[in-house]
Design a protein around this motif. Structure first.
Motif, mmCIF file in Angstrom:
data_model
loop_
_atom_site.group_PDB
_atom_site.id
_atom_site.type_symbol
_atom_site.label_atom_id
_atom_site.label_comp_id
_atom_site.label_asym_id
_atom_site.label_seq_id
_atom_site.Cartn_x
_atom_site.Cartn_y
_atom_site.Cartn_z
ATOM 1 N N GLN A 135 0.807 -1.222 0.000
ATOM 2 C CA GLN A 135 0.000 0.000 0.000
ATOM 3 C C GLN A 135 0.846 1.282 0.000
ATOM 4 N N PRO A 136 1.939 1.401 0.829
ATOM 5 C CA PRO A 136 2.769 2.612 0.727
ATOM 6 C C PRO A 136 3.373 2.810 -0.659
ATOM 7 N N LEU A 137 3.738 1.726 -1.343
ATOM 8 C CA LEU A 137 4.308 1.862 -2.685
ATOM 9 C C LEU A 137 3.248 2.350 -3.677
ATOM 10 N N GLN A 138 2.007 1.852 -3.566
ATOM 11 C CA GLN A 138 0.942 2.278 -4.480
ATOM 12 C C GLN A 138 0.591 3.753 -4.275
ATOM 13 N N GLU A 139 0.573 4.203 -2.996
ATOM 14 C CA GLU A 139 0.176 5.581 -2.727
ATOM 15 C C GLU A 139 1.202 6.599 -3.262
ATOM 16 N N ASN A 140 2.475 6.260 -3.233
ATOM 17 C CA ASN A 140 3.522 7.202 -3.627
ATOM 18 C C ASN A 140 4.166 6.847 -4.959
ATOM 19 N N ALA A 141 3.523 5.983 -5.750
ATOM 20 C CA ALA A 141 4.128 5.517 -6.996
ATOM 21 C C ALA A 141 4.321 6.668 -7.976
ATOM 22 N N ALA A 142 3.306 7.530 -8.143
ATOM 23 C CA ALA A 142 3.397 8.605 -9.138
ATOM 24 C C ALA A 142 4.497 9.608 -8.762
ATOM 25 N N GLU A 143 4.522 10.046 -7.475
ATOM 26 C CA GLU A 143 5.525 11.034 -7.073
ATOM 27 C C GLU A 143 6.945 10.468 -7.172
ATOM 28 N N MET A 144 7.141 9.232 -6.734
ATOM 29 C CA MET A 144 8.488 8.669 -6.759
ATOM 30 C C MET A 144 8.947 8.365 -8.176
ATOM 31 N N THR A 145 8.030 8.005 -9.075
ATOM 32 C CA THR A 145 8.411 7.802 -10.481
ATOM 33 C C THR A 145 8.858 9.116 -11.107
ATOM 34 N N ALA A 146 8.118 10.211 -10.830
ATOM 35 C CA ALA A 146 8.530 11.518 -11.346
ATOM 36 C C ALA A 146 9.879 11.940 -10.749
ATOM 37 N N PHE A 147 10.108 11.617 -9.473
ATOM 38 C CA PHE A 147 11.388 11.927 -8.848
ATOM 39 C C PHE A 147 12.532 11.167 -9.519
ATOM 40 N N ALA A 148 12.287 9.890 -9.876
ATOM 41 C CA ALA A 148 13.313 9.107 -10.574
ATOM 42 C C ALA A 148 13.605 9.701 -11.952
ATOM 43 N N VAL A 149 12.573 10.164 -12.665
ATOM 44 C CA VAL A 149 12.780 10.777 -13.987
ATOM 45 C C VAL A 149 13.616 12.052 -13.845
ATOM 46 N N ARG A 150 13.351 12.844 -12.779
ATOM 47 C CA ARG A 150 14.144 14.060 -12.583
ATOM 48 C C ARG A 150 15.604 13.738 -12.292
ATOM 49 N N LEU A 151 15.830 12.678 -11.521
ATOM 50 C CA LEU A 151 17.210 12.278 -11.251
ATOM 51 C C LEU A 151 17.936 11.877 -12.523
ATOM 52 N N LEU A 152 17.264 11.102 -13.404
ATOM 53 C CA LEU A 152 17.883 10.704 -14.668
ATOM 54 C C LEU A 152 18.153 11.921 -15.546
ATOM 55 N N ALA A 153 17.238 12.884 -15.545
ATOM 56 C CA ALA A 153 17.449 14.093 -16.363
ATOM 57 C C ALA A 153 18.652 14.882 -15.858
ATOM 58 N N SER A 154 18.790 14.975 -14.536
ATOM 59 C CA SER A 154 19.947 15.696 -13.996
ATOM 60 C C SER A 154 21.255 14.992 -14.330
#
Length: 607
Positions: A135-154
């Protein structure tokens, strides 16, 4: 993140406990919480990292597994507690590329609803996995995926900046101008050199031994003197046990009592049977419920029937087992007496060996006392020479101490002068600060008085009287047009009538219950009479069986070997008592002689 990974990697294969390991590395409270959480959920973290290496982490190094375990713990267990922003700050401190790749794997739907969920359910309960892990992974999936994309972009932006290389120089066309006419060169005056300054004299402290070295040498000499004193004292008192101080009569009596108590404790005493307490045979009144009474009445009735059957069988000529049981009890008592005799033999032999060892120890003490007297005579001569040398060294040390004290006194006076100047400056600053603080307090009091006056005005406006009284008639209906409409007084009357009716019904039911309970108690009383009679019969039979049991006469052995060992033990103890008395008299006389020799050989104090 790096500190957490370092603690987790260092604990692998360590034999210390987690508390000792954290205390040894000086971990903070936050580091201790993360480390204990990783150790508590070790199985979940290892299974998650293992699945990552199989599915998406083929290009990652196995040595990074501790880093991925810490990231897993932060995403699953710390995000619900600390919040998403705080955890993202922690994740930014690690390797951004590795963190982004692992977050994309962890927060993918196929992972936490597929392979990872199956692995976790094999370790924990299914409900716990769904509520605490998935359940914690499902609730924060969208925010953490966007955070991972920002890390890759940096990471990509940094790579492009580094690969662009340095800027090239763009050439510009030459601008030709007419040359200026040359002016004749003028020789500049040479600056005048300054006069030679005389060098400063070398300070005296350059060639003088520092005070710290002198203090260190003085401490070393004092330590050496104390060591020599302790050595002399140890050489003088090494055989003090041989020449003990004469003891008073009261002390000697206490020592004799202590020895007698030890001997008494070492004497073998066969175990005594503890008498059975009278409380065991005292009948205990236990209040039984109905089911217990019925069960016990059935048990006693069954006992009576079995006793009647046994008596009928004996009348018919059947074998009586009670005589055989008595014979077995006699044989058991005889075997027990033989075993106790064997145990007493072993104990007596051990006590004889102890008495022999004590006698041998007394003889060894006599030999050591004679050697101690010889050594003390030689030591007294050496001690006189040592005291003379020591007096000379003390005189030299006293002179050095006086010189050092004078230097310390001069330094102390200089420090006191500096302290007085600093104290005067401190008083001036404190007075100025006190004046400024008083002005600030007066300003604050004025503000408080203005605010209180405004509050009193507001409260005076609020305290103006307002009439809010409304008259209510309890006999008047609400006039809503309903058929069941009634006034408040009528409603109260109807409620009182209903309460009276219910109270009468409850009283009738209570009387019925009391009558049925009285009938059941009468039946149970008859059953209890039967139970009491059965208990009396059982108690009588138990007393008869106890009277038939033969009590073994322990401690009254008639074996010849045991009696012989007892006599030998008494003889050995008498010999040891004689040796103790002789050694006590010898020690008193020798101690008096030693004290006299010490008083004569004591050197005079040197001033």
């Amino acid at each position: 993140m790096e500190r957490w990974v370092e603690l987790l990697r260092g604990y692998e294969g360590c034999a210390l406990s987690s508390e000792d390991y954290l205390a040894q590395h000086g971990a903070s409270d936050e580091e201790e919480d993360v480390f204990e959480g990783c150790q508590r959920h070790r199985a979940v973290l290892k299974s998650t990292v293992k699945s990552f290496f199989v599915l998406d982490g083929a290009l990652m190094l196995p040595s990074d597994r501790h880093f991925f375990e810490v990231v897993t713990f932060v995403c699953i267990f710390l995000v619900p507690q600390k919040g998403l922003e705080e955890c993202c700050k922690w994740l930014k401190t690690g390797n951004p590329k590795k963190t982004a790749v692992f977050l994309q794997f962890l927060y993918s739907d196929n992972a936490y609803n597929g392979a990872l969920a199956r692995e976790w359910k094999s370790i924990y309960d299914g409900k716990f996995v769904v509520d605490r892990l998935v359940q914690p992974l499902q609730e924060n999936a969208a925010e953490m995926t966007a955070f991972a994309v920002r890390l890759l972009a940096s990471v990509e932006q940094t790579h492009r900046t580094q690969s662009a290389g340095p800027r090239t120089t763009i050439p510009k066309p030459f601008k030709l101008t007419e040359t200026k006419p040359k002016t004749p060169a003028v020789m500049a005056e040479e600056p005048r050199r300054p006069a030679t300054v005389a060098p400063r004299a070398v300070p005296d402290s350059t060639y003088r031994t520092p005070l710290e070295n002198q203090a260190r040498e003085r401490r070393e000499r004092q330590k050496q003197e104390r060591a020599l004193q302790l050595l002399h004292k140890a050489q003088q008192d090494q055989f003090s046990i041989a020449a003990a101080q004469p003891k008073s009569q009261r002390t000697q009596q206490r020592m004799d009592q202590y020895k007698q108590s030890k001997e008494h404790a070492a004497t073998y005493r066969p175990p005594k049977q503890k008498p059975i307490s009278a409380a065991v045979f005292k009948p205990v009144e236990v209040k039984l419920n109905a089911a217990a009474v019925l069960r016990e009445e059935r048990f006693h009735r069954k006992q009576i029937e079995e006793e009647a059957k046994r008596l009928a069988a004996l009348e018919a000529g059947e074998f009586d087992s009670e005589a055989f049981m008595r014979f077995e009890e006699e044989q058991r008592a005889l075997r027990q007496q033989q075993e106790m005799d064997e145990i007493e033999k072993k104990v007596l032999m051990g006590q004889l060996s102890r008495e022999d060892a004590i006698i041998a120890r007394h003889e060894a003490v006599k030999r050591r006392q004679q050697a101690a007297q010889d050594v003390k005579a030689e030591t007294s001569l050496l001690m006189q020479k040592f005291m003379q040398i020591k007096a000379e060294q003390e005189a030299a040390n006293r002179k050095l101490v006086e010189e050092t004290a004078a230097q310390l006194e001069a330094a102390r006076e200089a420090k006191e002068k500096v302290a007085e100047v600093n104290a005067q400056k401190k008083l001036d600053v404190q007075g100025e600060s006190r004046h400024l603080l008083q002005q600030a307090k007066e300003q604050e009091l004025l503000e408080i008085e203005k605010r209180d006056e405004l509050i009193r005005q507001i409260r005076a406006l609020e305290s103006a009287p307002v009439s809010r009284v409304k008259v209510v008639d309890h006999t008047e209906t609400s006039n809503m047009g309903l058929m069941s409409e009634m006034s408040l007084a009528e409603l109260r009357e109807r409620l009182n009538l209903l309460k009276t009716t219910r109270a009468e019904e409850e009283e009738a039911r209570r009387q019925d219950i009391l009558m049925s309970k009285a009938e059941r108690e009468a039946v149970l009383k008859e059953k209890m009479d039967t139970i009491v009679q059965g208990r009396l019969d059982l108690e009588r039979k138990s007393r008869q069986a106890t009277a038939r049991v033969l009590k073994p006469s322990l401690g009254q052995s008639k074996d010849a070997k045991v009696l012989e060992l007892r006599e030998r033990l008494q003889a050995k103890r008498a010999d040891r008592e004689r040796l103790n008395q002789a050694s006590a008299l010898g020690s008193r006389s020798s101690s008096a002689g030693v004290l006299a020799s010490r008083s004569t050989s004591k050197p005079k104090a040197v001033s």
